[in-house]
Design a protein around this motif. Structure first.
Motif, PDB file in Angstrom:
ATOM      1  N   SER A  15       0.822  -1.220   0.000  1.00 56.62           N
ATOM      2  CA  SER A  15       0.000   0.000   0.000  1.00 56.62           C
ATOM      3  C   SER A  15       0.853   1.266   0.000  1.00 56.62           C
ATOM      4  CB  SER A  15      -0.951   0.002   1.198  1.00 56.62           C
ATOM      5  OG  SER A  15      -0.215   0.138   2.398  1.00 56.62           O
ATOM      6  N   THR A  16       2.073   1.175   0.496  1.00 53.67           N
ATOM      7  CA  THR A  16       2.945   2.345   0.515  1.00 53.67           C
ATOM      8  C   THR A  16       3.829   2.435  -0.734  1.00 53.67           C
ATOM      9  OG1 THR A  16       4.681   1.159   1.700  1.00 53.67           O
ATOM     10  CG2 THR A  16       3.030   2.307   3.029  1.00 53.67           C
ATOM     11  N   TYR A  17       3.822   1.393  -1.559  1.00 51.13           N
ATOM     12  CA  TYR A  17       4.678   1.348  -2.749  1.00 51.13           C
ATOM     13  C   TYR A  17       4.093   2.183  -3.883  1.00 51.13           C
ATOM     14  CZ  TYR A  17       7.659  -2.494  -1.111  1.00 51.13           C
ATOM     15  OH  TYR A  17       8.554  -3.261  -0.429  1.00 51.13           O
ATOM     16  N   GLU A  18       4.983   2.693  -4.705  1.00 48.13           N
ATOM     17  CA  GLU A  18       4.581   3.393  -5.925  1.00 48.13           C
ATOM     18  C   GLU A  18       4.480   2.387  -7.069  1.00 48.13           C
ATOM     19  OE1 GLU A  18       3.912   6.707  -6.414  1.00 48.13           O
ATOM     20  OE2 GLU A  18       4.035   6.872  -4.227  1.00 48.13           O
ATOM     21  N   THR A  19       3.669   2.707  -8.060  1.00 48.92           N
ATOM     22  CA  THR A  19       3.568   1.882  -9.261  1.00 48.92           C
ATOM     23  C   THR A  19       4.858   2.026 -10.043  1.00 48.92           C
ATOM     24  OG1 THR A  19       1.196   2.255  -9.324  1.00 48.92           O
ATOM     25  CG2 THR A  19       2.235   1.497 -11.354  1.00 48.92           C
ATOM     26  N   ILE A  20       5.506   0.904 -10.391  1.00 49.84           N
ATOM     27  CA  ILE A  20       6.795   1.004 -11.078  1.00 49.84           C
ATOM     28  C   ILE A  20       6.728   0.606 -12.547  1.00 49.84           C
ATOM     29  CG2 ILE A  20       8.133   0.724  -8.974  1.00 49.84           C
ATOM     30  CD1 ILE A  20       8.761  -2.132  -9.960  1.00 49.84           C
ATOM     31  N   LEU A  21       5.722  -0.201 -12.926  1.00 51.56           N
ATOM     32  CA  LEU A  21       5.609  -0.626 -14.315  1.00 51.56           C
ATOM     33  C   LEU A  21       4.162  -0.504 -14.775  1.00 51.56           C
ATOM     34  CD1 LEU A  21       7.801  -3.855 -14.234  1.00 51.56           C
ATOM     35  CD2 LEU A  21       8.379  -1.710 -15.345  1.00 51.56           C
ATOM     36  N   GLN A  22       3.990  -0.329 -16.101  1.00 48.78           N
ATOM     37  CA  GLN A  22       2.659  -0.199 -16.673  1.00 48.78           C
ATOM     38  C   GLN A  22       2.506  -1.140 -17.852  1.00 48.78           C
ATOM     39  OE1 GLN A  22       2.376   3.914 -17.756  1.00 48.78           O
ATOM     40  NE2 GLN A  22       2.069   4.589 -15.672  1.00 48.78           N
ATOM     41  N   VAL A  23       1.299  -1.661 -18.008  1.00 53.19           N
ATOM     42  CA  VAL A  23       0.961  -2.474 -19.175  1.00 53.19           C
ATOM     43  C   VAL A  23       0.133  -1.577 -20.074  1.00 53.19           C
ATOM     44  CG1 VAL A  23      -0.125  -4.578 -20.002  1.00 53.19           C
ATOM     45  CG2 VAL A  23       0.885  -4.523 -17.713  1.00 53.19           C
ATOM     46  N   GLY A  24       0.635  -1.308 -21.291  1.00 48.96           N
ATOM     47  CA  GLY A  24      -0.029  -0.378 -22.196  1.00 48.96           C
ATOM     48  C   GLY A  24      -0.693  -1.057 -23.370  1.00 48.96           C
ATOM     49  N   LYS A  25      -0.796  -0.304 -24.469  1.00 43.26           N
ATOM     50  CA  LYS A  25      -1.533  -0.797 -25.630  1.00 43.26           C
ATOM     51  C   LYS A  25      -0.857  -2.001 -26.287  1.00 43.26           C
ATOM     52  CE  LYS A  25       0.479   2.343 -29.003  1.00 43.26           C
ATOM     53  NZ  LYS A  25       0.193   3.384 -29.972  1.00 43.26           N
ATOM     54  N   GLY A  26       0.438  -2.185 -26.063  1.00 46.02           N
ATOM     55  CA  GLY A  26       1.139  -3.342 -26.611  1.00 46.02           C
ATOM     56  C   GLY A  26       0.844  -4.624 -25.853  1.00 46.02           C
ATOM     57  N   ASP A  38      13.118  -8.810 -13.696  1.00 43.25           N
ATOM     58  CA  ASP A  38      14.213  -8.062 -13.065  1.00 43.25           C
ATOM     59  C   ASP A  38      13.733  -7.347 -11.803  1.00 43.25           C
ATOM     60  OD1 ASP A  38      15.884  -8.933 -15.082  1.00 43.25           O
ATOM     61  OD2 ASP A  38      15.769  -7.054 -16.222  1.00 43.25           O
ATOM     62  N   ALA A  39      12.573  -6.702 -11.893  1.00 43.12           N
ATOM     63  CA  ALA A  39      12.040  -5.972 -10.740  1.00 43.12           C
ATOM     64  C   ALA A  39      11.702  -6.924  -9.599  1.00 43.12           C
ATOM     65  CB  ALA A  39      10.807  -5.177 -11.155  1.00 43.12           C
ATOM     66  N   LEU A  40      11.112  -8.073  -9.909  1.00 44.60           N
ATOM     67  CA  LEU A  40      10.785  -9.054  -8.869  1.00 44.60           C
ATOM     68  C   LEU A  40      12.041  -9.612  -8.223  1.00 44.60           C
ATOM     69  CD1 LEU A  40       7.849 -10.987 -10.549  1.00 44.60           C
ATOM     70  CD2 LEU A  40       7.721  -9.655  -8.439  1.00 44.60           C
ATOM     71  N   ARG A  41      13.085  -9.821  -9.008  1.00 43.80           N
ATOM     72  CA  ARG A  41      14.336 -10.340  -8.461  1.00 43.80           C
ATOM     73  C   ARG A  41      14.923  -9.350  -7.464  1.00 43.80           C
ATOM     74  NH1 ARG A  41      17.188 -10.670 -12.873  1.00 43.80           N
ATOM     75  NH2 ARG A  41      16.079 -12.524 -13.560  1.00 43.80           N
ATOM     76  N   LYS A  42      14.833  -8.075  -7.782  1.00 43.48           N
ATOM     77  CA  LYS A  42      15.438  -7.057  -6.927  1.00 43.48           C
ATOM     78  C   LYS A  42      14.542  -6.685  -5.743  1.00 43.48           C
ATOM     79  CE  LYS A  42      17.636  -2.602  -7.050  1.00 43.48           C
ATOM     80  NZ  LYS A  42      18.988  -2.853  -6.646  1.00 43.48           N
ATOM     81  N   ARG A  43      13.241  -6.510  -5.985  1.00 40.21           N
ATOM     82  CA  ARG A  43      12.337  -5.987  -4.954  1.00 40.21           C
ATOM     83  C   ARG A  43      11.444  -7.027  -4.296  1.00 40.21           C
ATOM     84  NH1 ARG A  43      10.280  -0.242  -6.577  1.00 40.21           N
ATOM     85  NH2 ARG A  43      12.065   0.553  -7.709  1.00 40.21           N
ATOM     86  N   GLU A  44      11.164  -8.122  -4.971  1.00 38.11           N
ATOM     87  CA  GLU A  44      10.253  -9.183  -4.548  1.00 38.11           C
ATOM     88  C   GLU A  44       8.783  -8.793  -4.639  1.00 38.11           C
ATOM     89  OE1 GLU A  44      12.713 -11.944  -1.446  1.00 38.11           O
ATOM     90  OE2 GLU A  44      11.409 -10.437  -0.602  1.00 38.11           O
ATOM     91  N   LEU A  45       8.440  -7.565  -4.360  1.00 30.60           N
ATOM     92  CA  LEU A  45       7.055  -7.114  -4.343  1.00 30.60           C
ATOM     93  C   LEU A  45       6.951  -5.886  -5.232  1.00 30.60           C
ATOM     94  CD1 LEU A  45       4.325  -7.673  -2.838  1.00 30.60           C
ATOM     95  CD2 LEU A  45       5.035  -5.946  -1.200  1.00 30.60           C
ATOM     96  N   ILE A  46       6.130  -5.961  -6.288  1.00 31.63           N
ATOM     97  CA  ILE A  46       6.005  -4.818  -7.198  1.00 31.63           C
ATOM     98  C   ILE A  46       4.536  -4.500  -7.442  1.00 31.63           C
ATOM     99  CG2 ILE A  46       8.211  -5.207  -8.353  1.00 31.63           C
ATOM    100  CD1 ILE A  46       6.623  -6.393 -10.709  1.00 31.63           C
ATOM    101  N   LYS A  47       4.284  -3.213  -7.663  1.00 33.31           N
ATOM    102  CA  LYS A  47       2.943  -2.746  -7.978  1.00 33.31           C
ATOM    103  C   LYS A  47       2.948  -2.287  -9.431  1.00 33.31           C
ATOM    104  CE  LYS A  47       0.601  -0.308  -4.938  1.00 33.31           C
ATOM    105  NZ  LYS A  47       0.077   0.813  -4.124  1.00 33.31           N
ATOM    106  N   MET A  48       1.932  -2.724 -10.177  1.00 32.89           N
ATOM    107  CA  MET A  48       1.835  -2.394 -11.597  1.00 32.89           C
ATOM    108  C   MET A  48       0.470  -1.803 -11.903  1.00 32.89           C
ATOM    109  SD  MET A  48       3.741  -5.619 -13.376  1.00 32.89           S
ATOM    110  CE  MET A  48       3.627  -4.871 -14.986  1.00 32.89           C
ATOM    111  N   ARG A  49       0.381  -1.181 -13.077  1.00 33.51           N
ATOM    112  CA  ARG A  49      -0.858  -0.546 -13.501  1.00 33.51           C
ATOM    113  C   ARG A  49      -1.167  -0.945 -14.934  1.00 33.51           C
ATOM    114  NH1 ARG A  49      -1.811   5.493 -15.147  1.00 33.51           N
ATOM    115  NH2 ARG A  49      -4.067   5.486 -15.193  1.00 33.51           N
TER     116      ARG A  49
END
Length: 95
Positions: A15-26, A38-49
């Motif tokens: 809940s305190t994390y910022e969104t780091i990656l986005q899934v767009g029109k592609g 890569d993000a999961l390897r480094k952070r373990e927990l990621i927020k996406m949009r």
């Protein structure tokens, strides 16, 4: 597989994390999958949009990314979702 208590703890942390990656029109492509790994390897927990122009909704995108990266979907709310993958060598998130 996460227990409900672990999932609840991860939701609280995310809940305190910022969104780091986005899934767009592609949609979901090889480049995005590699960035997620890569993000999961480094952070373990990621927020996406998921953006409005994406052909997938957030639940579909979360399920597909979790499957190809061996991660677990922690939560999906609106257009955002959280993925978790424990790093066995150097865990970042403590339960």
């Amino acid at each position: 597989m996460l227990t409900s208590k672990q999932r609840a703890a991860l939701r609280g942390i995310a809940s305190t994390y910022e969104t780091i990656l986005q899934v767009g029109k592609g949609g979901i492509n090889d480049a995005l999958i590699q960035q997620v790994r890569d993000a999961l390897r480094k952070r373990e927990l990621i927020k996406m949009r998921v953006l409005d122009n994406c052909p997938l909704d957030a639940r579909e995108a979360a399920a597909e990314l979790a499957e190809v990266t061996d991660a677990e979907v922690v939560q999906v709310i609106g257009s955002r979702f959280v993925l978790f993958l424990r790093n066995p060598k150097a865990p970042v998130v403590k339960f």
